[in-house]
Design an enzyme around this catalytic site. Structure first.
Site, PDB file in Angstrom:
ATOM      1  N   TYR A 144      45.888  -0.739  50.211  1.00 16.38           N
ATOM      2  CA  TYR A 144      46.715  -1.284  51.290  1.00 16.38           C
ATOM      3  C   TYR A 144      45.795  -1.683  52.428  1.00 16.38           C
ATOM      4  O   TYR A 144      44.895  -0.926  52.806  1.00 16.38           O
ATOM      5  CB  TYR A 144      47.707  -0.219  51.770  1.00 16.38           C
ATOM      6  CG  TYR A 144      48.549  -0.632  52.960  1.00 16.38           C
ATOM      7  CD1 TYR A 144      49.506  -1.648  52.858  1.00 16.38           C
ATOM      8  CD2 TYR A 144      48.402  -0.002  54.198  1.00 16.38           C
ATOM      9  CE1 TYR A 144      50.285  -2.013  53.944  1.00 16.38           C
ATOM     10  CE2 TYR A 144      49.190  -0.364  55.287  1.00 16.38           C
ATOM     11  CZ  TYR A 144      50.127  -1.375  55.152  1.00 16.38           C
ATOM     12  OH  TYR A 144      50.900  -1.736  56.241  1.00 16.38           O
ATOM     13  N   ASP A 239      37.317  -2.167  53.810  1.00 11.89           N
ATOM     14  CA  ASP A 239      38.380  -1.774  54.732  1.00 11.89           C
ATOM     15  C   ASP A 239      38.226  -0.272  54.979  1.00 11.89           C
ATOM     16  O   ASP A 239      38.651   0.558  54.171  1.00 11.89           O
ATOM     17  CB  ASP A 239      39.747  -2.108  54.133  1.00 11.89           C
ATOM     18  CG  ASP A 239      40.878  -1.736  55.092  1.00 11.89           C
ATOM     19  OD1 ASP A 239      40.583  -1.146  56.154  1.00 11.89           O
ATOM     20  OD2 ASP A 239      42.044  -2.028  54.771  1.00 11.89           O
ATOM     21  N   LYS A 267      42.382   3.621  63.240  1.00 12.15           N
ATOM     22  CA  LYS A 267      42.678   5.069  63.246  1.00 12.15           C
ATOM     23  C   LYS A 267      41.737   5.906  64.122  1.00 12.15           C
ATOM     24  O   LYS A 267      41.931   5.982  65.322  1.00 12.15           O
ATOM     25  CB  LYS A 267      42.732   5.577  61.809  1.00 12.15           C
ATOM     26  CG  LYS A 267      43.817   4.788  61.010  1.00 12.15           C
ATOM     27  CD  LYS A 267      44.250   5.466  59.755  1.00 12.15           C
ATOM     28  CE  LYS A 267      45.122   4.579  58.902  1.00 12.15           C
ATOM     29  NZ  LYS A 267      46.506   4.899  58.829  1.00 12.15           N
TER      30      LYS A 267
HETATM   31  N1  PLP Z   1      43.842  -0.659  56.102  1.00 14.51           N
HETATM   32  C1  PLP Z   1      43.959   0.607  55.636  1.00 14.51           C
HETATM   33  C2  PLP Z   1      42.973   1.120  54.643  1.00 14.51           C
HETATM   34  C3  PLP Z   1      44.991   1.427  56.092  1.00 14.51           C
HETATM   35  O1  PLP Z   1      45.102   2.670  55.614  1.00 14.51           O
HETATM   36  C4  PLP Z   1      45.904   0.912  57.035  1.00 14.51           C
HETATM   37  C5  PLP Z   1      47.029   1.738  57.521  1.00 14.51           C
HETATM   38  O2  PLP Z   1      47.336   2.775  57.034  1.00 14.51           O
HETATM   39  C6  PLP Z   1      45.734  -0.394  57.493  1.00 14.51           C
HETATM   40  C7  PLP Z   1      44.697  -1.147  57.007  1.00 14.51           C
HETATM   41  C8  PLP Z   1      46.680  -0.968  58.507  1.00 14.51           C
HETATM   42  O3  PLP Z   1      46.470  -0.358  59.731  1.00 14.51           O
HETATM   43  P1  PLP Z   1      47.640  -0.370  60.852  1.00 14.51           P
HETATM   44  O4  PLP Z   1      48.727   0.485  60.325  1.00 14.51           O
HETATM   45  O5  PLP Z   1      46.948   0.195  62.066  1.00 14.51           O
HETATM   46  O6  PLP Z   1      48.035  -1.782  61.030  1.00 14.51           O
END
Ligand code: PLP
Length: 427
Positions: A144, A239, A267
């Protein structure tokens, strides 16, 4: 356990908020029941509106590496709020956090702050497309990367929990540029590159997946991604929104010793406030506006409250912090595994530093989306509700990672294992 006020607040929320929540996984759809409404928190504990206290293993979905209400973060925010909530103009704080990120994350020379992980990955994709002049991107099933259109294809966690393979509203014309491959499958990605390599702008991957449960990539798989992207002139995007500053002093790329072209963060670097960041080499990052031609902007990007919160956390993390987190997590995971085995509950627990996931399965290795989705969700659901009754809060979804903070001590960990010993025989 009495949760009358939570029940009543949910009824009220449903009247004015879609599904009663501001982010889908919070709705308990994956595990059933009514979401718990919280009121206050401290260290490893959260207290709900009915006065129940829980040991927290969600950590606001990852940011709270120092637990709730980390004093340095609170003091920093209070002090900064007394100066200003924001100027929409540059501040020294933004340089400071950028310097810290550049120092710690091996592949980053320049970094742009944004307001969420979604914004970070969206920007990284645009940058990769603009830089390479190509449209196609590759992502992996179960990973994700936030909810921007190009990336909402075969995504994990929320989408997995809700059983939506995709989302209406994502134009087919756009989705067709997102190629899917299988996580940890070297053959499939090699084949994909041989078919489409010259059209691929970027490969985006969670080096340690956290959104189909915690599933670390195999080193060989990431090495293959590095080689293929180099060979075909595509960019490799790690990511690290979840893993950045969470799994090691130099993040996941430090653990694997592999340098991506772009890294997305979020985060932990916001200390609990809304944040994201994208960073990489000077050559790629300088294509971003205003130094370059690829547009990106944000009214509240780099706002001083988030930045001071982020700095307070990053500065306080040392290599030893990660050693301690790892030791605690390993101890807890051993306890949970034993609790399951004593009750003849088949479980495999994946763990990396302060991040772990329980997969209720006979398989002793869970390494991709297919294997994760075949696990026994019913057992996770029973485990989740059982632990809740014992005052332990795990994620309300079988496809999320659990997080430990530096404030989880022996008392909390022993209580959690004790609770698991009570709950496992019943699931
Ligand atoms: N990328 C990863 C690996 C994530 O775990 C998340 C959210 O859990 C995101 C992107 C998206 O981040 P946000 O919820 O701050 O938009």
């Amino acid at each position: 356990m009495n949760r009358v006020k939570s029940e009543s607040l949910m009824q009220r929320a449903l009247k004015v908020i879609p599904g009663g929540v501001n982010s889908p996984v919070r709705a308990f759809k994956g595990v059933g029941g009514t979401p718990i409404f919280f009121e206050s928190s401290n260290g490893p504990y959260m207290t709900d509106v009915d006065g129940n206290q829980f040991i927290d293993y969600v950590g606001s979905w990852g940011p709270l590496i120092h637990g709730h209400c980390f004093p340095e973060t609170l003091n920093g925010i209070k002090k900064q709020a007394g100066y200003s909530l924001g100027f929409g103009a540059p501040t020294e704080l933004e340089i400071k956090i950028a310097e810290l990120i550049v120092e710690r994350v091996p592949s980053i020379d320049l970094v742009r702050m944004v307001n969420s992980g979604t914004e970070a990955t969206m920007t990284a994709i645009r940058l990769a497309r603009g830089f390479t002049g190509r449209d196609k991107i590759v992502k992996f099933e179960g990973c994700y990367h936030g909810h921007s259109d190009s990336l909402l294809v075969k995504a994990g966690s929320g989408v997995l929990t809700l059983g939506l393979p995709d989302s209406p509203g994502v134009p087919t014309d756009l989705a067709k540029h997102t190629l899917n491959s299988k996580f940890n499958d070297i053959e499939k990605i090699t084949e994909l590159f041989h078919l489409h390599g010259d059209d691929i702008a970027a490969v985006i991957v969670e080096p340690i997946a956290g959104n189909m449960g915690c599933i670390p990539a195999e080193a060989k798989f990431l090495e293959t991604l590095k080689l293929l992207t180099q060979k075909f002139g595509s960019l490799l995007i790690f990511d690290e929104v979840m893993t950045g500053f969470r799994v090691g002093f130099h993040s996941a790329q430090g653990l694997y010793n592999i340098l991506p072209d772009l890294t997305t963060l979020g985060k932990v670097i916001g200390g609990g406030l809304p944040v994201g960041a994208v960073g990489g080499s000077k050559e790629v990052m300088n294509r971003l506006a205003p130094s370059g031609d690829i547009y990106q902007a944000g009214t509240l990007s780099g706002n001083p409250l988030t930045i001071i919160a982020g700095i307070s956390v990053i500065e306080s993390l040392t290599p030893q912090s990660y050693e301690d987190l790892k030791e605690k997590t390993d101890y807890l995971v051993t306890g949970l595994t034993k609790a399951a085995h004593v009750s003849n509950v088949p479980v495999t627990i994946n763990v990396v530093c302060g991040m772990f996931s329980l997969f209720f399965t006979d398989q002793n290795k869970i390494s991709d989306y297919q294997l994760a989705s075949e696990c026994n969700v019913k057992k996770y659901t029973n485990f989740f509700h059982g632990m809740l009754e014992e005052g332990v809060y795990f994620a309300p979804s079988a496809f999320e990672a659990a997080f430990i903070s530096t404030t989880h001590g022996e008392i909390e960990i022993e209580k959690t294992i004790e609770a698991a010993n009570k709950v496992m025989p019943r699931i």
